[in-house]
Design a protein around this motif. Structure first.
Motif, PDB file in Angstrom:
ATOM      1  N   LYS A  32     -77.174  -2.143  78.721  1.00 58.03           N
ATOM      2  CA  LYS A  32     -77.144  -3.167  77.694  1.00 58.03           C
ATOM      3  C   LYS A  32     -76.564  -4.452  78.255  1.00 58.03           C
ATOM      4  CE  LYS A  32     -76.531   0.082  73.861  1.00 58.03           C
ATOM      5  NZ  LYS A  32     -75.654   0.486  72.750  1.00 58.03           N
ATOM      6  N   PRO A  33     -77.057  -5.609  77.771  1.00 56.86           N
ATOM      7  CA  PRO A  33     -76.480  -6.871  78.256  1.00 56.86           C
ATOM      8  C   PRO A  33     -74.993  -6.937  77.937  1.00 56.86           C
ATOM      9  CG  PRO A  33     -78.497  -7.247  76.986  1.00 56.86           C
ATOM     10  CD  PRO A  33     -78.135  -5.817  76.791  1.00 56.86           C
ATOM     11  N   SER A  43     -66.712  -9.976  77.427  1.00 55.62           N
ATOM     12  CA  SER A  43     -66.340  -8.566  77.414  1.00 55.62           C
ATOM     13  C   SER A  43     -65.410  -8.251  78.575  1.00 55.62           C
ATOM     14  CB  SER A  43     -67.590  -7.683  77.514  1.00 55.62           C
ATOM     15  OG  SER A  43     -68.141  -7.777  78.815  1.00 55.62           O
ATOM     16  N   PRO A  44     -64.598  -7.186  78.461  1.00 53.86           N
ATOM     17  CA  PRO A  44     -63.734  -6.795  79.573  1.00 53.86           C
ATOM     18  C   PRO A  44     -64.516  -6.490  80.843  1.00 53.86           C
ATOM     19  CG  PRO A  44     -63.066  -5.677  77.555  1.00 53.86           C
ATOM     20  CD  PRO A  44     -64.368  -6.362  77.257  1.00 53.86           C
ATOM     21  N   GLU A  45     -65.715  -5.910  80.695  1.00 52.22           N
ATOM     22  CA  GLU A  45     -66.515  -5.592  81.876  1.00 52.22           C
ATOM     23  C   GLU A  45     -67.004  -6.862  82.572  1.00 52.22           C
ATOM     24  OE1 GLU A  45     -69.530  -2.825  80.702  1.00 52.22           O
ATOM     25  OE2 GLU A  45     -68.176  -1.115  80.934  1.00 52.22           O
ATOM     26  N   ALA A  46     -67.381  -7.874  81.779  1.00 54.42           N
ATOM     27  CA  ALA A  46     -67.797  -9.146  82.376  1.00 54.42           C
ATOM     28  C   ALA A  46     -66.628  -9.804  83.100  1.00 54.42           C
ATOM     29  CB  ALA A  46     -68.350 -10.074  81.288  1.00 54.42           C
ATOM     30  N   ALA A  47     -65.443  -9.713  82.481  1.00 55.90           N
ATOM     31  CA  ALA A  47     -64.246 -10.283  83.125  1.00 55.90           C
ATOM     32  C   ALA A  47     -63.937  -9.552  84.433  1.00 55.90           C
ATOM     33  CB  ALA A  47     -63.058 -10.197  82.175  1.00 55.90           C
TER      34      ALA A  47
END
Length: 316
Positions: free
Chosen positions: A27-28, A33-37
């Motif tokens: 999923k985008p 989000s914590p994962e994007a950070a």
């Protein structure tokens, strides 16, 4: 069907897209989000590590066997989903992700507690902690005032060679350019060594050459390559066995001095080369700052810089 309304077709496309995502594609990730950070942090670490070693992205891709496209994605914070899967597995166990990837055996509880304590210290406090540990456990060979070796660290163009030769002559001790010692010991140029063994191999040869110079000479002045300080094991050896001096200059003076030495490559891509130089300086500065003495040569003649070096050494 011919009679299907545009709204129904839109809904169907959205449903199909959702099914495809559920069927396998990740999923985008929301930008916040914590994962994007985490991926952004990982990107910063990779770029900094590459700058510390003075490697181009092409060189890192070739040495690691990773595609240039994949590496570029990592460096802009778009890492492979498998990285996040490993991170989630580690988080579920309350385990640091880095420990899962390490070749080292699981840490003993005392070591884990010590690492947690160190993480809470500021940069200055960490330096003081290292000094106290070295002093208390006798890890240093000799005190700073009695070290018979002076090592000059920093980027090319700061004045290390000029100052090193003059200091060795003034002290009556041999002068060594560590890069030349590596080439002599292994019978190949630095470029050939890097091509055959990569950065890890070259750093190992560099450390072995430093150990050889220290073991064969009762005293010496040693000029090191710009990337040596970014290798923690070699830096620790250098700090323990020698009096380390960080010879520094402004990025502009670094660049001009390299050009004055006959290397015209920076002129062909001046803007890009200057940006890369500043990135390298920023990434390596925390390592260079560990040196016992700091000598700024910007805006000074060779004579002025040499006199200041003598003054610094006299005050140790």
């Amino acid at each position: 069907m011919r009679g299907m309304s545009s709204s129904n077709r839109t809904t169907k496309r959205r449903t199909a897209g959702a099914s495809a995502t559920a069927g396998g594609r990740a999923k985008p990730r929301r930008a916040d989000s914590p994962e994007a950070a985490y991926l952004r942090t990982l990107a910063d670490k990779i770029r900094d590590a590459r700058a510390q070693r003075g490697m181009t992205r092409n060189a890192l891709a070739a040495d690691s066997g990773v595609s240039l496209r994949f590496l570029a994605q990592l460096e802009v914070g778009q890492g492979n989903p498998s990285i996040l899967v490993l991170r989630r597995i580690a988080a579920a166990m309350g385990f640091p992700p880095g420990d899962l990837l390490s070749d080292d055996p699981p840490s003993a509880i005392d070591r884990m507690l010590k690492m947690q304590m160190l993480k809470r210290l500021s940069g200055d406090d960490l330096s003081e902690a290292r000094r106290l540990l070295t002093q208390h456990f006798g890890l240093a060979a000799v005190s700073d005032t009695k070290k018979p070796y002076v090592t000059l660290i920093g980027l090319r163009g700061a004045g290390k060679t000029t100052l090193g030769r003059r200091l060795a002559q003034q002290r009556g001790v041999p002068f060594f350019e560590l890069d030349r010692e590596v080439e002599r010991e292994y019978g190949a140029t630095i470029g050939e060594i890097l091509q055959l063994h990569g950065q890890p191999g070259y750093r190992r040869f560099e450390r072995e050459s430093l150990q050889a110079v220290l073991s064969r000479n009762p005293a010496a002045v040693i000029e090191t390559g710009g990337g040596l300080a970014a290798d923690p094991e070699t830096l620790a050896l250098l700090l323990d066995r020698s009096l380390a001096v960080w010879v520094r200059a402004s990025p502009e003076e670094h660049m001009q001095r390299v050009i004055d030495q006959g290397d015209l490559r920076p002129m062909a891509r001046s803007r890009e080369a200057m940006r890369e130089l500043k990135d390298i300086l920023k990434a390596r500065e925390p390592f260079y700052r560990q040196a016992h003495l700091h000598l700024a040569t910007s805006g000074r003649t060779a004579d002025q810089s040499f006199q200041e070096l003598l003054d610094l050494l006299a005050r140790v």
